[in-house]
Scaffold this motif. Structure first.
Motif, short mmCIF file in Angstrom:
data_model
loop_
_atom_site.label_atom_id
_atom_site.label_comp_id
_atom_site.label_asym_id
_atom_site.label_seq_id
_atom_site.Cartn_x
_atom_site.Cartn_y
_atom_site.Cartn_z
N ARG A 18 18.49 45.80 7.83
CA ARG A 18 17.02 46.27 7.80
C ARG A 18 16.41 45.69 8.97
O ARG A 18 15.55 46.63 9.51
N ARG A 19 16.36 44.38 9.06
CA ARG A 19 15.49 43.88 10.17
C ARG A 19 15.99 44.57 11.48
O ARG A 19 15.11 44.76 12.49
N LEU A 20 17.42 44.55 11.71
CA LEU A 20 17.96 45.33 12.94
C LEU A 20 17.51 46.72 13.13
O LEU A 20 17.26 47.43 14.38
N LEU A 21 17.36 47.44 12.07
CA LEU A 21 16.91 48.66 12.14
C LEU A 21 15.57 49.06 12.57
O LEU A 21 15.14 49.79 13.34
N VAL A 22 14.73 48.06 11.96
CA VAL A 22 13.26 47.92 12.27
C VAL A 22 13.12 47.75 13.74
O VAL A 22 12.03 48.25 14.52
N ALA A 23 14.23 46.83 14.38
CA ALA A 23 13.76 46.59 15.68
C ALA A 23 14.26 47.68 16.72
O ALA A 23 14.16 47.61 17.88
N GLY A 24 14.91 48.71 16.15
CA GLY A 24 15.13 49.98 16.88
C GLY A 24 16.57 50.18 17.22
O GLY A 24 17.18 50.83 17.75
N GLY A 42 18.62 54.71 3.09
CA GLY A 42 17.21 55.08 3.00
C GLY A 42 16.49 54.45 4.01
O GLY A 42 15.48 55.04 4.55
N SER A 43 16.93 53.36 4.65
CA SER A 43 16.31 52.65 5.78
C SER A 43 16.78 53.19 7.16
O SER A 43 16.42 52.64 8.34
N GLY A 44 17.80 53.97 7.11
CA GLY A 44 18.19 54.77 8.38
C GLY A 44 19.54 54.14 8.91
O GLY A 44 20.12 54.44 9.80
#
Length: 271
Positions: A18-24, A42-44
Motif C-alpha cells: 500500500r505504501r509503495l502504491l501511494v508513492a506512485g 482496491g488500492s490499485g
C-alpha cells in the motif's frame, strides 16, 4: 524503478504494498493464501496467481514472508519467481530469517539478478508513515539502485555485505523482546508487592524500560508472539550462552495466544 512485486501480503507485506502504491509505483502482489492479497486490488495493486506471474515485469521484487522455508518456496519452488525474473532485476529480501539462510539464498540466484538483504525495524504504523528502519546488506551499487524505493518506506542503514542486515535486525529484535520480558517481570514484582500498576509504570517510564513501555503501548503493531519467538531462536542459533534471551523464548512459548501481538504479554489495561 516503477514496476514492483511484493511476495507475501501478511500485515507487513500488505502495508508495504500500500505504501509503495501511494508513492506512485506500479505494484503486483502475490500471497500463498489468495484471500489475504485480494483487498489490495482496491488500492490499485495487481493480484498475481503465482510468484512467477507476480515478478514478470518487475524491476524490483520484495519478499516479506514468514521464514526461510516460505522464502525459498516462493523463489525456487513450483511456479518459481526466480525462473520468471528478468535480467537486471533486484531481489530485496525483507523477511526476518537467519544470516546464513540469507547468504544461502543469495548464492542460489542467477548472476543476472542482484540481491539485497534488507529486513526492517518497525511495524505497520511505521510503514504507513514511511518511517521504517531498513537494515541493508549488499553491494553499495545495489543499495544505491534500490534507494528510491527503500526511501519511500523509511531510512536506509548500510550495514555491510549480504547477511549483515539480517544479523543486525536480529540484534535489535533480541533487545526489544528481552526488554519486554524485563517489563513483564518488573510488573509481576510490582503486583506481588501490591504496588499500583499506574504508579509502577510511571516510575519505570523514567528508567531504562521506557522503550519497552512505548512498545507495549503501541496499538498499531502486529508482531505475532510466534514470530517473535522464531526471531529470537534465530538470534540464539550461533550464541553459546544467552540466558536472558533463552528465558524470553520460554516466556513467548508459554503465551496462550501465539497469534497475538507481542505487547499482549504486558497488561497495561489496568493503568
Amino acid at each position: 524503478m516503477t514496476n514492483l512485486a511484493v511476495l507475501g501480503t501478511g500485515h507487513m507485506g500488505a502495508a508495504i504494498a500500500r505504501r509503495l502504491l501511494v508513492a506512485g509505483h506500479r505494484v503486483t502482489v502475490w500471497n500463498r493464501t489468495p484471500s489475504r492479497a485480494a483487498a489490495l486490488a482496491g488500492s490499485g495493486a495487481v493480484i498475481a496467481e503465482t510468484p512467477a506471474k507476480a515478478v514478470l515485469d518487475a524491476d524490483l521484487i520484495i519478499t516479506m514472508l514468514t521464514d526461510a522455508t516460505a522464502v525459498e518456496a516462493a523463489l525456487f519452488g513450483p511456479d518459481a519467481a526466480v525462473d520468471a525474473t528478468r535480467s537486471g532485476a533486484i531481489l530485496v529480501q525483507m523477511s526476518t530469517i537467519g544470516p546464513d539462510e540469507t547468504r544461502a539464498l543469495a548464492a542460489r540466484l542467477p548472476t543476472a539478478i542482484s540481491f539485497l538483504d534488507a529486513p526492517v525495524g518497525g511495524s505497520v504504523g511505521a510503514v504507513d508513515a514511511g518511517k521504517l528502519t531498513i537494515f541493508a546488506g549488499g553491494r553499495d551499487k545495489v543499495i544505491e539502485q534500490a534507494g528510491p524505493m527503500l526511501r519511500d518506506l523509511g531510512t536506509v542503514h548500510d550495514c555491510g555485505p549480504v547477511g549483515t542486515g539480517t544479523a543486525l535486525k536480529l540484534v535489535v529484535n533480541t533487545a526489544m523482546i528481552t526488554a519486554l520480558g524485563a517489563l513483564h517481570d518488573s510488573l509481576a514484582v510490582a503486583d506481588a508487592f501490591g504496588i499500583d500498576r499506574s504508579l509502577a509504570l510511571d516510575a519505570l517510564t523514567a528508567g531504562p524500560l521506557n522503550g519497552a513501555i512505548r512498545r507495549a503501548s503501541n496499538t498499531d503493531a502486529k508482531f505475532a508472539i510466534s514470530l517473535a519467538a522464531k526471531d529470537l531462536r534465530l538470534a540464539l542459533s550461533d550464541v553459546r550462552t544467552a540466558p536472558i534471551a533463552a528465558a524470553a523464548v520460554q516466556l513467548l512459548d508459554d503465551a496462550t495466544d501465539q497469534r497475538a501481538d507481542l505487547a499482549s504479554l504486558i497488561n497495561l489495561e489496568n493503568r
